[in-house]
Design a protein around this motif. Structure first.
Motif, PDB file in Angstrom:
ATOM      1  N   GLY A 189       2.351   4.724  13.128  1.00 35.98           N
ATOM      2  CA  GLY A 189       1.635   4.893  11.871  1.00 35.98           C
ATOM      3  C   GLY A 189       1.959   6.199  11.160  1.00 35.98           C
ATOM      4  O   GLY A 189       1.375   6.510  10.125  1.00 35.98           O
ATOM      5  N   SER A 190       2.907   6.963  11.679  1.00 36.67           N
ATOM      6  CA  SER A 190       3.214   8.259  11.053  1.00 36.67           C
ATOM      7  C   SER A 190       4.125   8.105   9.842  1.00 36.67           C
ATOM      8  O   SER A 190       4.291   9.059   9.068  1.00 36.67           O
ATOM      9  CB  SER A 190       3.858   9.198  12.081  1.00 36.67           C
ATOM     10  N   GLY A 191       4.714   6.929   9.668  1.00 33.17           N
ATOM     11  CA  GLY A 191       5.565   6.689   8.497  1.00 33.17           C
ATOM     12  C   GLY A 191       7.051   6.651   8.810  1.00 33.17           C
ATOM     13  O   GLY A 191       7.878   6.721   7.897  1.00 33.17           O
ATOM     14  N   SER A 230       9.070   4.138   9.852  1.00 28.63           N
ATOM     15  CA  SER A 230       9.800   3.004   9.279  1.00 28.63           C
ATOM     16  C   SER A 230       9.900   3.149   7.758  1.00 28.63           C
ATOM     17  O   SER A 230      10.932   2.822   7.167  1.00 28.63           O
ATOM     18  CB  SER A 230       9.106   1.687   9.640  1.00 28.63           C
ATOM     19  N   THR A 231       8.822   3.645   7.147  1.00 29.20           N
ATOM     20  CA  THR A 231       8.823   3.858   5.693  1.00 29.20           C
ATOM     21  C   THR A 231       9.912   4.851   5.303  1.00 29.20           C
ATOM     22  O   THR A 231      10.728   4.590   4.419  1.00 29.20           O
ATOM     23  CB  THR A 231       7.449   4.421   5.246  1.00 29.20           C
ATOM     24  N   GLN A 232       9.954   5.991   5.970  1.00 30.35           N
ATOM     25  CA  GLN A 232      10.905   7.038   5.591  1.00 30.35           C
ATOM     26  C   GLN A 232      12.334   6.693   5.996  1.00 30.35           C
ATOM     27  O   GLN A 232      13.274   7.038   5.274  1.00 30.35           O
ATOM     28  CB  GLN A 232      10.490   8.387   6.189  1.00 30.35           C
ATOM     29  N   ARG A 286      -5.466  -0.211  10.308  1.00 34.41           N
ATOM     30  CA  ARG A 286      -5.922  -0.663   8.999  1.00 34.41           C
ATOM     31  C   ARG A 286      -4.951  -1.684   8.420  1.00 34.41           C
ATOM     32  O   ARG A 286      -5.342  -2.706   7.889  1.00 34.41           O
ATOM     33  CB  ARG A 286      -6.028   0.541   8.057  1.00 34.41           C
ATOM     34  N   ARG A 287      -3.662  -1.385   8.580  1.00 27.11           N
ATOM     35  CA  ARG A 287      -2.673  -2.310   8.060  1.00 27.11           C
ATOM     36  C   ARG A 287      -2.718  -3.617   8.843  1.00 27.11           C
ATOM     37  O   ARG A 287      -2.583  -4.693   8.285  1.00 27.11           O
ATOM     38  CB  ARG A 287      -1.275  -1.707   8.163  1.00 27.11           C
ATOM     39  N   HIS A 288      -2.915  -3.479  10.166  1.00 23.71           N
ATOM     40  CA  HIS A 288      -2.965  -4.672  11.006  1.00 23.71           C
ATOM     41  C   HIS A 288      -4.127  -5.554  10.594  1.00 23.71           C
ATOM     42  O   HIS A 288      -4.037  -6.772  10.614  1.00 23.71           O
ATOM     43  CB  HIS A 288      -3.100  -4.270  12.470  1.00 23.71           C
ATOM     44  N   GLN A 343       1.349  14.115   4.039  1.00 23.43           N
ATOM     45  CA  GLN A 343       1.750  14.193   2.634  1.00 23.43           C
ATOM     46  C   GLN A 343       2.032  12.789   2.099  1.00 23.43           C
ATOM     47  O   GLN A 343       2.130  11.830   2.860  1.00 23.43           O
ATOM     48  CB  GLN A 343       3.023  15.021   2.507  1.00 23.43           C
ATOM     49  N   SER A 344       2.235  12.712   0.767  1.00 19.34           N
ATOM     50  CA  SER A 344       2.525  11.401   0.176  1.00 19.34           C
ATOM     51  C   SER A 344       3.904  10.918   0.634  1.00 19.34           C
ATOM     52  O   SER A 344       4.761  11.723   1.037  1.00 19.34           O
ATOM     53  CB  SER A 344       2.502  11.488  -1.353  1.00 19.34           C
ATOM     54  N   ILE A 345       4.093   9.623   0.558  1.00 22.55           N
ATOM     55  CA  ILE A 345       5.375   9.014   0.911  1.00 22.55           C
ATOM     56  C   ILE A 345       6.496   9.653   0.091  1.00 22.55           C
ATOM     57  O   ILE A 345       7.559   9.992   0.626  1.00 22.55           O
ATOM     58  CB  ILE A 345       5.307   7.477   0.677  1.00 22.55           C
TER      59      ILE A 345
END
Ligand SMILES: Nc1ncnc2c1ncn2[C@@H]1O[C@H](COP(=O)(O)OP(=O)(O)O)[C@@H](O)[C@H]1O
Ligand SMILES: [Mg+2]
Length: 228
Positions: A12-14, A16-18, A147-149, A201-203
């Motif tokens: 959940g730290s981000g 995959s997003t980053q 939350r996403r789950h 911080q924001s994405i």
């Protein structure tokens, strides 16, 4: 020259997003780049991923878990990562060997010297050039993922891949705290390679910082020719 970049941090730290945003921005600029993830990233690795993360596999012995992650890693290195680096490309990988030290080593209490030997065999000694640590508390990271789950997503944020709540996520908070402390030790042992970023911080802000850190390394990577 080539460049091997990995992302580490709690669930959940981000990561995959980053990892995806970095891949997309490099790809858009015509750099030779691939995005991959652990465990998985190959046909065989994806099958191993299913076994190792399955919530029903409660009987899995820690040694089995360690060897399965390492087996998936061996396949990924030999089939994908090493050949691409040898061609001079950029590999962005969502988790790598540091996850084994953090989760199976510090989290499950496996012997670190033994893990280093297994990892050396699996990777042939291949280490990342840069490892981003997305720094967030285990509680906050798990909360994002939970939350996403549950299907509730904060507005205005990109979702990446639909990841299931898995067998490792379901372990108790104490385990996740040991993992977090383990990452701190790994960072302290090899501060040159790690870049620690505040994952609260924001994405967009994170993506900018990551791009700025990567930029100097790009000078030695030739871009792909434009297709006429
Ligand atoms: N900087 C951020 N701020 C707020 N939410 C984020 C941020 N980065 C990612 N998220 C959200 O948190 C969740 C987990 O992100 P993800 O990239 O899948 O993390 P990881 O791969 O580390 O588990 C996703 O719903 C994602 O949209
Ligand atoms: Mg992820």
């Amino acid at each position: 020259m080539s460049l091997f970049v990995t992302f580490e941090g709690p669930e959940g730290s981000g990561k995959s997003t980053q990892a995806r945003l970095l891949y997309e921005s490099l790809h858009a600029r015509r750099y030779p780049v691939i995005l991959t993830r652990e465990p998985g990233g190959t046909r065989i690795g994806d099958l191993i991923r299913r076994i190792v993360l399955d919530l029903q596999h409660t009987e899995m012995a820690p040694t089995t878990e360690t060897l399965l992650f390492s087996a998936a890693r061996a396949q990924l290195v030999s089939e994908v990562i090493r050949p691409y680096l040898e061609q001079g490309g950029i590999v962005v990988c969502d988790r790598y060997a540091d996850s084994t030290y953090a989760y199976q080593g510090y989290g499950l209490g496996r012997d670190l010297a033994e893990l280093r030997m297994i990892t050396a065999a699996a990777t042939g000694g291949l280490r990342p050039d840069i490892t981003f640590y997305l720094d967030i508390s285990a509680e906050a990271g798990l909360e994002r993922k939970r939350r996403r789950h549950a299907g509730v997503r904060p507005t205005g944020q990109r979702s990446v891949e639909q990841e299931e709540w898995n067998r490792l996520d379901a372990r108790e908070l104490e385990y996740h705290k040991r993992v977090e402390a383990g990452y701190r030790e790994l960072i302290a042992q090899d501060p040159e390679r790690w870049r620690v970023l505040d994952a609260r911080q924001s994405i967009e802000a994170l993506a900018e910082q990551i791009a700025a850190i990567i930029e100097p390394y790009l000078a030695s990577i030739p871009r792909l020719e434009a297709v006429p």
